[in-house]
Design a protein around this motif. Structure first.
Motif, PDB file in Angstrom:
ATOM      1  N   CYS A   1      -5.713  13.641   0.435  1.00  0.00           N
ATOM      2  CA  CYS A   1      -4.636  12.786  -0.098  1.00  0.00           C
ATOM      3  C   CYS A   1      -5.100  11.355  -0.352  1.00  0.00           C
ATOM      4  O   CYS A   1      -4.341  10.551  -0.893  1.00  0.00           O
ATOM      5  N   LEU A   2      -6.319  11.022   0.057  1.00  0.00           N
ATOM      6  CA  LEU A   2      -6.764   9.630   0.001  1.00  0.00           C
ATOM      7  C   LEU A   2      -7.224   9.191  -1.375  1.00  0.00           C
ATOM      8  O   LEU A   2      -7.904   9.939  -2.089  1.00  0.00           O
ATOM      9  N   ARG A   3      -6.907   7.951  -1.707  1.00  0.00           N
ATOM     10  CA  ARG A   3      -7.525   7.286  -2.851  1.00  0.00           C
ATOM     11  C   ARG A   3      -8.967   6.976  -2.480  1.00  0.00           C
ATOM     12  O   ARG A   3      -9.323   6.945  -1.297  1.00  0.00           O
ATOM     13  N   GLU A   4      -9.762   6.644  -3.457  1.00  0.00           N
ATOM     14  CA  GLU A   4     -11.134   6.205  -3.191  1.00  0.00           C
ATOM     15  C   GLU A   4     -11.086   5.017  -2.234  1.00  0.00           C
ATOM     16  O   GLU A   4     -10.326   4.068  -2.450  1.00  0.00           O
TER      17      GLU A   4
ATOM     18  N   ALA B   1       0.829  -1.198   0.000  1.00  0.00           N
ATOM     19  CA  ALA B   1       0.000   0.000   0.000  1.00  0.00           C
ATOM     20  C   ALA B   1       0.871   1.258   0.000  1.00  0.00           C
ATOM     21  O   ALA B   1       2.027   1.248   0.426  1.00  0.00           O
ATOM     22  N   ARG B   2       0.281   2.331  -0.454  1.00  0.00           N
ATOM     23  CA  ARG B   2       0.933   3.647  -0.402  1.00  0.00           C
ATOM     24  C   ARG B   2       0.405   4.362   0.836  1.00  0.00           C
ATOM     25  O   ARG B   2      -0.806   4.558   0.984  1.00  0.00           O
TER      26      ARG B   2
ATOM     27  N   GLY C   1       0.477  12.394  -5.755  1.00  0.00           N
ATOM     28  CA  GLY C   1      -0.251  11.130  -5.742  1.00  0.00           C
ATOM     29  C   GLY C   1      -1.248  11.003  -4.610  1.00  0.00           C
ATOM     30  O   GLY C   1      -1.435  11.913  -3.807  1.00  0.00           O
ATOM     31  N   GLU C   2      -1.892   9.842  -4.583  1.00  0.00           N
ATOM     32  CA  GLU C   2      -2.898   9.541  -3.576  1.00  0.00           C
ATOM     33  C   GLU C   2      -2.420   8.378  -2.721  1.00  0.00           C
ATOM     34  O   GLU C   2      -1.567   7.600  -3.136  1.00  0.00           O
ATOM     35  N   PHE C   3      -3.041   8.236  -1.555  1.00  0.00           N
ATOM     36  CA  PHE C   3      -2.608   7.247  -0.577  1.00  0.00           C
ATOM     37  C   PHE C   3      -3.757   6.332  -0.183  1.00  0.00           C
ATOM     38  O   PHE C   3      -4.905   6.764  -0.095  1.00  0.00           O
ATOM     39  N   ASP C   4      -3.404   5.077   0.083  1.00  0.00           N
ATOM     40  CA  ASP C   4      -4.382   4.118   0.594  1.00  0.00           C
ATOM     41  C   ASP C   4      -4.724   4.424   2.042  1.00  0.00           C
ATOM     42  O   ASP C   4      -5.839   4.180   2.492  1.00  0.00           O
TER      43      ASP C   4
ATOM     44  N   GLY D   1      -9.873   5.042   0.757  1.00  0.00           N
ATOM     45  CA  GLY D   1      -8.788   5.184   1.726  1.00  0.00           C
ATOM     46  C   GLY D   1      -9.276   5.720   3.058  1.00  0.00           C
ATOM     47  O   GLY D   1     -10.403   6.203   3.186  1.00  0.00           O
TER      48      GLY D   1
END
Length: 186
Positions: free
Chosen positions: A128-131, A41-42, A98-101, A133
């Motif tokens: 900063c979150l991904r969908e 994960a990121r 970018g986005e983060f998990d 996250g």
């Protein structure tokens, strides 16, 4: 804090080195965060300090970006955990690629930031979150930031609690809890 006490960073670094040397378990936050995401994960470590938690997550196979205002702490993170990306920056002005998990802020970070920046920091962390996250924030009581005020700030920032705990080792939150770990989602 560093301006008021120039020795703060060095004492902080040494304190955690001494705790580790003495066998203190310093991985509780990281184990919980690791369990919240799939391998690889990121993850954004907001207020990363020396990379204590982020370093564990790197070793577990995650991609970690850490941000902290203190350049001395970031220098230690870069030295001790060179595979991570460690950025000197203000969370109230957070701008990462970018986005983060998962985004997390452990170690009472939210109690150290200027009160007028709290909602903006939470908004930026959520941004900063991904969908799908989540944001995980942990801090203790009696540090100048009431838990109810934090939850109201989170709501203002567009974050809703999914789970409230009283420790990083998954104990339920109660009105008598002296620590809060809030798992939030957009």
């Amino acid at each position: 804090m560093v301006a008021e006490n120039p020795e703060h960073s060095r004492r902080y670094i040494q304190r955690f080195r001494d705790l580790a040397a003495g066998g203190t378990d310093l991985g509780g936050e990281a184990r919980m965060i690791d369990a919240m995401v799939g391998r690889g994960a990121r993850i954004l470590d907001a207020g990363c300090g020396t990379g204590r938690v982020g370093g564990f997550l790197l070793e577990a196979g995650h991609e970690v970006v850490g941000v902290d205002l203190d350049p001395e702490l970031i220098a230690v993170a870069r030295q001790e955990h060179p595979r991570g990306e460690w950025i000197v920056g203000d969370l109230a002005e957070l701008d990462v690629r970018g986005e983060f998990d998962l985004v997390f802020s452990a170690g009472n970070v939210m109690t150290f930031v200027a009160p007028g920046t709290r909602v903006e920091i939470l908004r930026r962390l959520g941004g900063c979150l991904r969908e799908g996250g989540r944001v995980a924030v942990g801090f203790g009581a009696d540090r100048g930031y009431d838990f109810d005020a934090f939850l109201a700030d989170a709501a203002t920032a567009g974050l809703a609690p999914e789970l409230l705990l009283s420790t990083w080792d998954l104990r339920p939150f109660t009105p008598a809890s002296d620590f809060l770990v809030a798992i939030l989602a957009r």
